[in-house]
Design an enzyme around this catalytic site. Structure first.
Site, PDB file in Angstrom:
ATOM      1  N   ASP A 124     -35.552   2.115   8.495  1.00  0.00           N
ATOM      2  CA  ASP A 124     -34.390   1.248   8.333  1.00  0.00           C
ATOM      3  C   ASP A 124     -34.881  -0.149   7.963  1.00  0.00           C
ATOM      4  O   ASP A 124     -35.581  -0.792   8.764  1.00  0.00           O
ATOM      5  CB  ASP A 124     -33.599   1.243   9.649  1.00  0.00           C
ATOM      6  CG  ASP A 124     -32.184   0.737   9.450  1.00  0.00           C
ATOM      7  OD1 ASP A 124     -31.898   0.181   8.363  1.00  0.00           O
ATOM      8  OD2 ASP A 124     -31.374   0.882  10.383  1.00  0.00           O
ATOM      9  N   ASP A 181     -30.636   1.169   2.366  1.00  0.00           N
ATOM     10  CA  ASP A 181     -31.683   0.616   3.219  1.00  0.00           C
ATOM     11  C   ASP A 181     -32.103   1.543   4.344  1.00  0.00           C
ATOM     12  O   ASP A 181     -32.732   1.109   5.296  1.00  0.00           O
ATOM     13  CB  ASP A 181     -31.200  -0.723   3.801  1.00  0.00           C
ATOM     14  CG  ASP A 181     -29.884  -0.580   4.550  1.00  0.00           C
ATOM     15  OD1 ASP A 181     -29.256   0.494   4.444  1.00  0.00           O
ATOM     16  OD2 ASP A 181     -29.492  -1.529   5.242  1.00  0.00           O
ATOM     17  N   GLU A 182     -31.716   2.818   4.268  1.00  0.00           N
ATOM     18  CA  GLU A 182     -32.017   3.738   5.365  1.00  0.00           C
ATOM     19  C   GLU A 182     -32.414   5.092   4.803  1.00  0.00           C
ATOM     20  O   GLU A 182     -31.819   5.533   3.816  1.00  0.00           O
ATOM     21  CB  GLU A 182     -30.736   4.017   6.170  1.00  0.00           C
ATOM     22  CG  GLU A 182     -30.489   3.166   7.347  1.00  0.00           C
ATOM     23  CD  GLU A 182     -29.229   3.677   8.060  1.00  0.00           C
ATOM     24  OE1 GLU A 182     -29.324   4.709   8.752  1.00  0.00           O
ATOM     25  OE2 GLU A 182     -28.174   3.057   7.896  1.00  0.00           O
TER      26      GLU A 182
END
Lengths: 396, 391
Positions: A15, A109-110
């Site tokens: 993350d 973003d993960e």
């Protein structure tokens, strides 16, 4: 004869820390150390990401921008620049895909990566995760936190607790012990209503949830309840799906600062959405069989309309005109209204193989044009080139 | 056998004859319709025999079968229900009689009877009259072949109605059936003089042709095509033994797109191979293709030819096929379903693909003469654009 001990399952959840803010700081280093809010400045804008410095004041994502600025008036507001975020996100995912063959993106973003059996020693997965962190830091200048555990659920909980810029490696077999003292809300997919019911029954921690009587859970929450208790014990067999299956749609939407009535303006915005969706589809070599339009009136009534095509679409031109005709259709059915939000989506994605027709001169021309535009933007940035009809400033 | 005429008796007919007529007429009766009359077949008896007619207003099928008529009559009976019962009756003579507003079928030499509600026949749609029609005559088996070789390539998308039908046109030297959906095309030609053909021709709905091809293949006399003067209706008429079969349909309004301009003139790469070998390879490899695009890949490298397919969901497969090919290496994608339909409708064992680029139309043709030397066949197929194709 001895039975070799099985290789323990190791799932990592990566993350990126305050991703949008971090990218903005790379573009403008003077933002480092400052409270930064990424989001629009309009009266209805919401915070997309708040830096840790702004979080201290109670700012957080999804908060109305006006409220965030009341809490932290000195914060610097930066409009989002999704083209840069996508570029950074692609770099991030590329690093992960070199760390593991099984990577599932769950957002810009993960991502989850299955690190089972990676490396020779027992700490191979952790070393692989650390190496990926170093590369993301070194090559992209971004901090990424990682949780490593025996399941997706626990890895996600762990990455949250590893922030900022940390690694939390839950020992093999220690998932339940790790979760036990944590508050209910830390468990993904445990909604506020379930939390309320559990709290009313005196349950405060995931350890307590894990020990509840299954019959009570079943009676109170149905089969969902059994799943919650199982995951509170760290049991979650859901595998990491390779990205080929993961992405099921691409969409863009925008909320206007002031309601828009001008049809031409709405079409322009749809064209801008189509431009970005088309670039996404082309980059990932996919096509959309279905195009959806989302529109919200000032009273928050929200409509979606969709059209499915025999020939899957990919060019900006096709997506844009599909969106425009869905909008026309919506206005015919529901009457003309001022529009507060307008979005365009591409779903029902299929592989990039288009059946050509005898009269496809126009289509081939559009495809070449799109490819040329994509290449120019790749080299010179997203603002290097705009179609005549698309508005240049989209986030106002 | 009791020969006295009983009350209300209309006609006596062989069960087999009645079943043929009702069965064929049923082909044009819609499954469901708000108008109960349209779910009926019309029975008309006069000195010529019994005529059974079914229609959905677009397509009308009418069959005249021999029978002994006692009283001329017109009545409409529920098509499916009537057919269902007639089908099960024992062979031999059956008698139709009128019993009030019902139609009574007596069968098995007085052993049983069946009664059906009727609808007022006066409102039943008229069979279109083909005034001042132009005429074309084609042997039944040839007509059936030409339909079979073309109709599969029609489109069923309503957006371009012209492509929902087969273009029938020609001169005094040949007749041509053409169909395309914009992605593939089939042109079937038969040499000879067949009557009043024009270059513009007429567009016959594919739906009609499927029922026409059924009776054309069993026709015992040439099939006569009559085109009404306004070019809005077509009629097909022939004999099947003692039975007279007629199908009428509304034509699709033209003009048909100028298909000749899409037939490539200079495709220099020729790939010649066995049709059955290729059908086998495509059929196997396509099991790995995306269920939607049906994409398979032809690879021509160093004189070797193979068919392959790979998807994330269904795995991968490849099969090499013996072929003659002299030309630059190339890869080209096709929709396997389109390809198989074309291949299965070419009657020769050797076939040739004439190709130019991986983005342009390819010709698929039989090598050598067709079994009927006065017939010709040419198919076109557009490729699937592969993201990474070479050549």
């Amino acid at each position: 004869m001895t039975i070799p001990s099985p290789i323990p399952r190791r799932i990592a959840h990566f993350d990126l820390d305050t991703f949008f803010v971090a990218v903005e700081r790379l573009k403008d280093p003077t933002l480092v150390g400052q409270p930064v809010l990424v989001g629009g400045r309009g009266p209805r804008s919401v915070v997309a990401t708040a830096s840790y410095e702004a979080r201290v004041f109670g700012c957080h994502s999804a908060q109305p921008m006006t409220q965030a600025l009341r809490l932290c008036p000195q914060a610097i507001v930066v409009p989002p620049d999704f083209a840069s975020y996508r570029t950074a996100s692609e770099g991030f995912h590329a690093v992960l895909r070199e760390a593991s063959p099984l990577v599932e993106s769950v957002g810009l973003d993960e991502a989850y990566a299955d690190l089972t059996g990676i490396g020779v020693a027992a700490d191979g997965p952790r070393e692989a995760a650390e190496a990926a962190r170093r590369r993301v830091r070194g090559e992209l200048g971004l901090a990424v936190s990682v949780g490593i555990a025996g399941s997706r659920t626990v890895a996600k909980v762990a990455s949250d607790r590893a922030k900022p810029d940390g690694v939390l490696d839950v020992p093999v077999g220690g998932d339940a012990v790790f979760l036990a003292p944590l508050p209910l809300r830390d468990l993904p997919f445990l909604g506020p209503r379930a939390e309320e019911r559990l709290r009313a029954a005196g349950v405060r921690t995931l350890g307590q949830l894990a020990q509840l009587d299954e019959r009570w859970l079943l009676a109170t929450f149905g089969s969902h309840g059994l799943g919650l208790a199982r995951r509170a014990r760290g049991i979650d067999p859901e595998p990491v799906h390779s990205d080929a299956r993961a992405a099921v749609s691409v969409s863009r939407e925008v909320t206007f600062g002031e309601d828009v009535t001008d049809l031409d303006r709405l079409r322009q915005v749809l064209r801008a959405h189509a431009e970005e969706i088309g670039a996404d589809l082309r980059a990932s070599e996919r096509r959309a069989r279905t195009v959806t339009l989302k529109a919200r009136w000032p009273d928050f009534t929200t409509f979606t309309r969709g059209a499915t095509f025999g020939q899957p679409l990919q060019t900006t031109e096709q997506l844009s005109s599909a969106g425009a005709s869905l909008l026309d259709q919506l206005f015919v059915q529901e009457g003309r209204h001022p529009v507060r939000l307008i979005g365009l989506g591409a779903t029902n994605l299929v592989e990039d193989a288009v059946q050509l027709g005898f009269e496809d001169g126009r289509l081939l021309h559009d495809q070449q044009l799109d490819r040329a535009i994509d290449e120019i933007r790749d080299r010179f940035g997203n603002d290097a080139l705009w179609r005549g009809l698309a508005p240049r400033r989209r986030w106002r | 056998m009791d020969t006295t005429i009983q009350q209300g008796e209309l006609l006596t007919i062989q069960q087999g004859d009645l079943l043929f007529a009702v069965g064929r007429a049923l082909g044009s009766v819609p499954q469901k319709n708000a108008q109960p009359l349209l779910t009926c077949v019309l029975l008309e008896a006069d000195k010529d025999g019994l005529r059974v007619t079914g229609t959905d207003l677009d397509v009308t099928t009418s069959v005249l079968v021999p029978c002994a008529v006692r009283t001329p009559v017109r009545m409409a009976v529920p098509a499916r229900h009537f057919h269902e019962v007639i089908r099960k009756l024992p062979r031999g003579a059956v008698t139709l009689a009128q019993a009030g507003s019902q139609c009574e079928v007596r069968y098995g030499d007085g052993k049983g009877w069946s009664k059906f509600h009727t609808q007022p026949a006066d409102d039943f749609p008229r069979v279109p009259e083909l005034k001042a029609a132009s005429k074309i005559t084609i042997e039944g088996d040839a007509l059936a072949r030409m339909i079979e070789r073309s109709a599969y390539a029609t489109s069923d998308e309503p957006a371009r109605p012209q492509l929902n039908g087969v273009l029938v046109h020609g001169t005094d030297k040949f007749v041509t059936f053409v169909a395309t959906d914009g992605h593939r095309l089939s042109r079937s030609t038969r040499k000879g003089a067949f009557g009043d053909l024009t270059k513009d021709g007429v567009i016959v709905p594919a739906r009609v042709l499927s029922s026409v091809s059924k009776f054309a293949s069993e026709a015992t006399s040439p099939v006569e095509l009559r085109i009404a003067d306004g070019k809005n209706h077509i009629g097909f008429a022939t004999q099947v033994g003692e039975y007279q079969v007629q199908v009428f349909a509304r034509l699709i309004e033209g003009p048909y797109p100028n298909y000749e301009q899409v037939i490539p003139k200079d495709n220099p790469r020729a790939l010649t191979l066995s049709r059955t070998d290729l059908v086998e390879a495509v059929d196997i490899v396509a099991s790995h293709a995306d269920s939607n695009t049906q994409q398979i890949r032809f690879s021509l490298r160093g004189g070797k030819f193979s068919v392959s397919s790979a998807t994330a969901d269904f795995g991968a497969g490849e099969q090499s096929v013996e072929a003659e090919y002299a030309g630059d290496d190339m890869e080209i994608g096709y929709n396997a379903r389109y390809l198989l339909q074309i291949l299965r409708n070419i009657p020769t064992e050797r076939i040739v693909f004439r190709l130019k680029t991986s983005l342009s139309a390819g010709i698929v043709e039989p090598v050598g003469a067709l079994p009927q030397a006065d017939e010709e066949l040419l198919c076109l197929i557009m490729p699937l654009r592969l993201p990474d194709a070479v050549g």
